[in-house]
Design a protein around this motif. Structure first.
Motif, mmCIF file in Angstrom:
data_model
loop_
_atom_site.group_PDB
_atom_site.id
_atom_site.type_symbol
_atom_site.label_atom_id
_atom_site.label_comp_id
_atom_site.label_asym_id
_atom_site.label_seq_id
_atom_site.Cartn_x
_atom_site.Cartn_y
_atom_site.Cartn_z
ATOM 1 N N TRP A 134 0.590 -1.099 -0.095
ATOM 2 C CA TRP A 134 0.008 0.218 0.109
ATOM 3 C C TRP A 134 0.591 1.237 -0.126
ATOM 4 O O TRP A 134 0.374 2.373 -0.655
ATOM 5 C CB TRP A 134 -1.004 0.103 1.254
ATOM 6 N N ASP A 138 -3.323 -2.890 6.694
ATOM 7 C CA ASP A 138 -3.299 -3.547 5.148
ATOM 8 C C ASP A 138 -3.412 -5.091 5.394
ATOM 9 O O ASP A 138 -3.650 -5.666 4.185
ATOM 10 C CB ASP A 138 -2.371 -3.110 4.411
ATOM 11 N N GLU A 185 -4.038 -5.321 1.314
ATOM 12 C CA GLU A 185 -4.814 -4.473 0.646
ATOM 13 C C GLU A 185 -3.894 -3.199 0.280
ATOM 14 O O GLU A 185 -2.825 -2.857 1.252
ATOM 15 C CB GLU A 185 -6.015 -3.941 1.428
ATOM 16 N N THR A 199 -10.710 -2.212 1.413
ATOM 17 C CA THR A 199 -12.270 -2.594 0.684
ATOM 18 C C THR A 199 -12.932 -3.480 1.697
ATOM 19 O O THR A 199 -14.128 -3.667 1.297
ATOM 20 C CB THR A 199 -11.832 -3.319 -0.640
#
Length: 352
Positions: free
Chosen positions: A229, A294, A301, A305
């Motif tokens: 990320w 994350d 991620e 989401t």
């Protein structure tokens, strides 16, 4: 033959005499020997729970002709709280709400019809939660509290990446050899460490509908593009290694805002749920997390989401003492973050 007739005559006279002496032989009195089925009734009373006695409801059998009572208690969703036997039953019901109490009374003539009443509990009962249960430790109920705040423990084993939970636990409890773990540089307290992670707090309330308040204290740590990320961030964020303002970053990249401070839901599954049978904690709501933001189930991620992340509970330790003499509880959790089943684990602490 004479002797046989004589014996028969004596028996007949004995039977006649018995009927004359005892009126129970009459047809009218046969009803007096029938057992009576109880007429069911009961009352309930509110009790004040305490550390010494967690009971907050008392059920009292007031049925007539009753020898004992049989109870079934349901919560407001219709789920069974339990079944109980006895003329006086004391219950430690956990959450406020309206419970359905069903009772049948047993007596000499059999079991009565079942009756039911609604019993209302006005307040959540922290004392109904055991001191070593996941819910009790996570929310502070085991200490008589209604909420509890957790943060990352500032030790080198606070974040570990490895292939199995057992290997991670080995390092948490004094071993070594992980693929990667926080080191002295990550936990440094001079401003060069990951303060943007260590100042994050997670506050879990004790309630039937669980809420977790996450506070990032307006900071986030960037690792110079070391994770997916941060590598995907625009310049200059993708080459920054420092604690920065989360507000400034999220204003520049609005898709990241769900990872910021906010209120999320949580649910728990008590032991023996989870891979290590210690229970699980699920954080609900987009961007909700309990550790590195994350790392989610079976993925890492780039932007938030997922609407839920479930963490396996690996270990719980109560009333630990650190080098400064502070007493705290420790909670180790983990998540499989890739398709190969490798894990990230997180050590959290909450001071007593």
């Amino acid at each position: 033959m004479r002797n046989i007739i004589k014996s028969t005559g004596q028996l007949g006279w004995a039977l006649i005499a018995g009927c004359l002496l005892f009126s129970a032989c009459s047809k009218e009195d046969t009803g007096s020997l029938e057992a009576i089925v109880p007429t069911p009734s009961f009352t309930s009373a509110a009790l004040t729970p305490s550390e010494a006695s967690a009971s907050n409801v008392e059920l009292i059998n007031t049925s007539t002709q009753s020898m004992t009572a049989y109870w079934t208690v349901l919560d407001d969703a219709g789920n069974s709280v339990g079944t109980f036997t006895g003329d006086t039953v004391r219950l430690a019901l956990t959450f406020a709400g309206t419970y359905t109490v069903k009772m049948a009374a047993g007596g000499p003539g059999g079991l009565s019809d079942t009756i039911q009443q609604a019993v209302t509990v006005d307040k959540d009962n922290v004392y109904a939660v055991g001191p070593t249960t996941l819910l009790g430790i996570l929310t502070g109920a085991a200490l008589g509290k209604t909420s509890r705040t957790w943060k990352a423990d500032r030790v080198v084993s606070t974040v570990i990446v490895w292939d199995t939970y057992d290997n991670c636990l080995g390092q948490i409890n004094g071993g070594a050899g992980a693929w990667w773990a926080f080191g002295p540089g990550e936990i440094a307290t001079d401003g060069s460490g990951r303060d943007g992670y260590f100042d994050d707090t997670y506050t879990f309330n004790f309630a039937k509908v669980g809420k977790m308040v996450y506070d990032d204290h307006n900071t986030v740590y960037l690792d110079n593009g070391g994770s997916g990320w941060t590598k995907a961030l625009p310049t200059p964020w993708n080459t920054t290694q420092a604690t920065v303002s989360s507000t400034t970053l999220y204003d520049a990249v609005p898709a990241l805002k769900p990872w910021g401070s906010g209120t999320f839901g949580y649910t728990i599954a008590a032991a023996p749920a989870g891979e290590l049978k210690q229970g699980t904690i699920t954080i609900t709501g987009k961007g909700g997390h309990f550790g590195l933001q994350d790392k989610i189930n079976n993925a890492e991620e780039v932007t938030p989401t997922a609407n839920a992340v479930t963490y396996d509970v690996l270990e719980m330790k109560t009333d630990q003492v650190d080098a400064s003499g502070k007493h705290y509880d420790m909670l180790a959790i983990g998540v499989h973050y890739d398709a190969d089943g490798n894990v990230f684990t997180f050590m959290m602490r909450s001071d007593r």
